[in-house]
Scaffold this motif. Sequence first.
Motif, short mmCIF file in Angstrom:
data_model
loop_
_atom_site.label_atom_id
_atom_site.label_comp_id
_atom_site.label_asym_id
_atom_site.label_seq_id
_atom_site.Cartn_x
_atom_site.Cartn_y
_atom_site.Cartn_z
N GLN A 6 0.84 -1.21 0.00
CA GLN A 6 0.00 0.00 0.00
C GLN A 6 0.87 1.25 0.00
N ASN A 7 1.89 1.26 0.84
CA ASN A 7 2.76 2.43 0.94
C ASN A 7 3.56 2.65 -0.33
N MET A 8 4.02 1.57 -0.95
CA MET A 8 4.75 1.72 -2.21
C MET A 8 3.86 2.35 -3.27
N ARG A 9 2.63 1.87 -3.38
CA ARG A 9 1.70 2.42 -4.36
C ARG A 9 1.37 3.88 -4.03
N TYR A 10 1.13 4.16 -2.76
CA TYR A 10 0.80 5.52 -2.34
C TYR A 10 1.96 6.49 -2.65
N LEU A 11 3.17 6.11 -2.26
CA LEU A 11 4.32 6.99 -2.47
C LEU A 11 4.60 7.20 -3.96
N ARG A 12 4.47 6.15 -4.73
CA ARG A 12 4.70 6.27 -6.17
C ARG A 12 3.68 7.20 -6.80
N SER A 13 2.42 7.05 -6.44
CA SER A 13 1.39 7.92 -7.02
C SER A 13 1.55 9.36 -6.54
N ARG A 14 1.99 9.52 -5.31
CA ARG A 14 2.18 10.87 -4.76
C ARG A 14 3.23 11.66 -5.53
N ILE A 15 4.28 10.97 -5.99
CA ILE A 15 5.31 11.68 -6.76
C ILE A 15 5.05 11.63 -8.26
N GLY A 16 3.99 10.93 -8.65
CA GLY A 16 3.59 10.91 -10.05
C GLY A 16 4.46 10.07 -10.96
N TYR A 54 14.84 5.19 -2.42
CA TYR A 54 14.17 5.83 -3.55
C TYR A 54 13.06 6.76 -3.07
N PHE A 55 12.27 6.28 -2.14
CA PHE A 55 11.14 7.09 -1.65
C PHE A 55 11.51 8.00 -0.48
N GLY A 56 12.70 7.86 0.07
CA GLY A 56 13.13 8.70 1.18
C GLY A 56 12.38 8.42 2.47
N VAL A 57 12.06 7.14 2.69
CA VAL A 57 11.31 6.72 3.87
C VAL A 57 12.05 5.52 4.48
N SER A 58 12.12 5.45 5.79
CA SER A 58 12.80 4.33 6.44
C SER A 58 12.05 3.02 6.19
N ILE A 59 12.79 1.93 6.23
CA ILE A 59 12.18 0.61 6.06
C ILE A 59 11.12 0.39 7.13
N SER A 64 5.43 -0.55 8.56
CA SER A 64 4.63 -0.53 9.79
C SER A 64 3.66 0.64 9.94
N VAL A 65 3.71 1.62 9.04
CA VAL A 65 2.86 2.80 9.17
C VAL A 65 2.05 2.97 7.89
N ASP A 66 0.74 3.22 8.02
CA ASP A 66 -0.10 3.49 6.86
C ASP A 66 0.11 4.95 6.46
N LEU A 67 0.98 5.17 5.49
CA LEU A 67 1.35 6.54 5.10
C LEU A 67 0.19 7.31 4.49
N GLY A 68 -0.79 6.61 3.96
CA GLY A 68 -1.96 7.26 3.39
C GLY A 68 -2.83 7.96 4.42
N LYS A 69 -2.63 7.63 5.69
CA LYS A 69 -3.43 8.23 6.76
C LYS A 69 -2.71 9.37 7.47
N ILE A 70 -1.50 9.66 7.02
CA ILE A 70 -0.73 10.74 7.65
C ILE A 70 -0.90 12.01 6.82
N PRO A 71 -1.27 13.12 7.46
CA PRO A 71 -1.40 14.36 6.71
C PRO A 71 -0.07 14.76 6.07
N VAL A 72 -0.15 15.20 4.84
CA VAL A 72 1.06 15.58 4.10
C VAL A 72 1.15 17.09 4.04
N THR A 73 2.33 17.59 4.36
CA THR A 73 2.57 19.01 4.22
C THR A 73 3.76 19.18 3.29
N ASP A 74 3.54 19.81 2.16
CA ASP A 74 4.62 20.08 1.21
C ASP A 74 5.26 21.40 1.57
N LYS A 75 6.59 21.40 1.53
CA LYS A 75 7.33 22.62 1.87
C LYS A 75 7.81 23.30 0.63
#
Length: 75
Positions: A6-16, A54-59, A64-75
């Motif tokens: 789920q996280n791989m798909r989410y992160l990939r789609s987030r960066i397009g 590649y995604f800049g996220v720890s293993i 262990s964390v559902d990244l889709g449920k964490i609010p995203v703030t772009d800087k």
Amino acid sequence: MSLLSQNMRYLRSRIGHSQQKVADALIITRGRYSKYEDAATEPPIEMLLKISKYFGVSIDTLVSVDLGKIPVTDK
């Protein structure tokens, strides 16, 4: 579907990026990458390291964390 897939798909789609683009960067086939996203197979630890870099996220976060449920703030 596992949290990892789920996280791989989410992160990939987030960066397009396409599956092919990510697979090329990881030096694997798109089919192999797709199996990871579909949770058909689990990547070995060496591949988890590449994916996390590649995604800049720890293993730990990837598996262990559902990244889709964490609010995203772009800087």
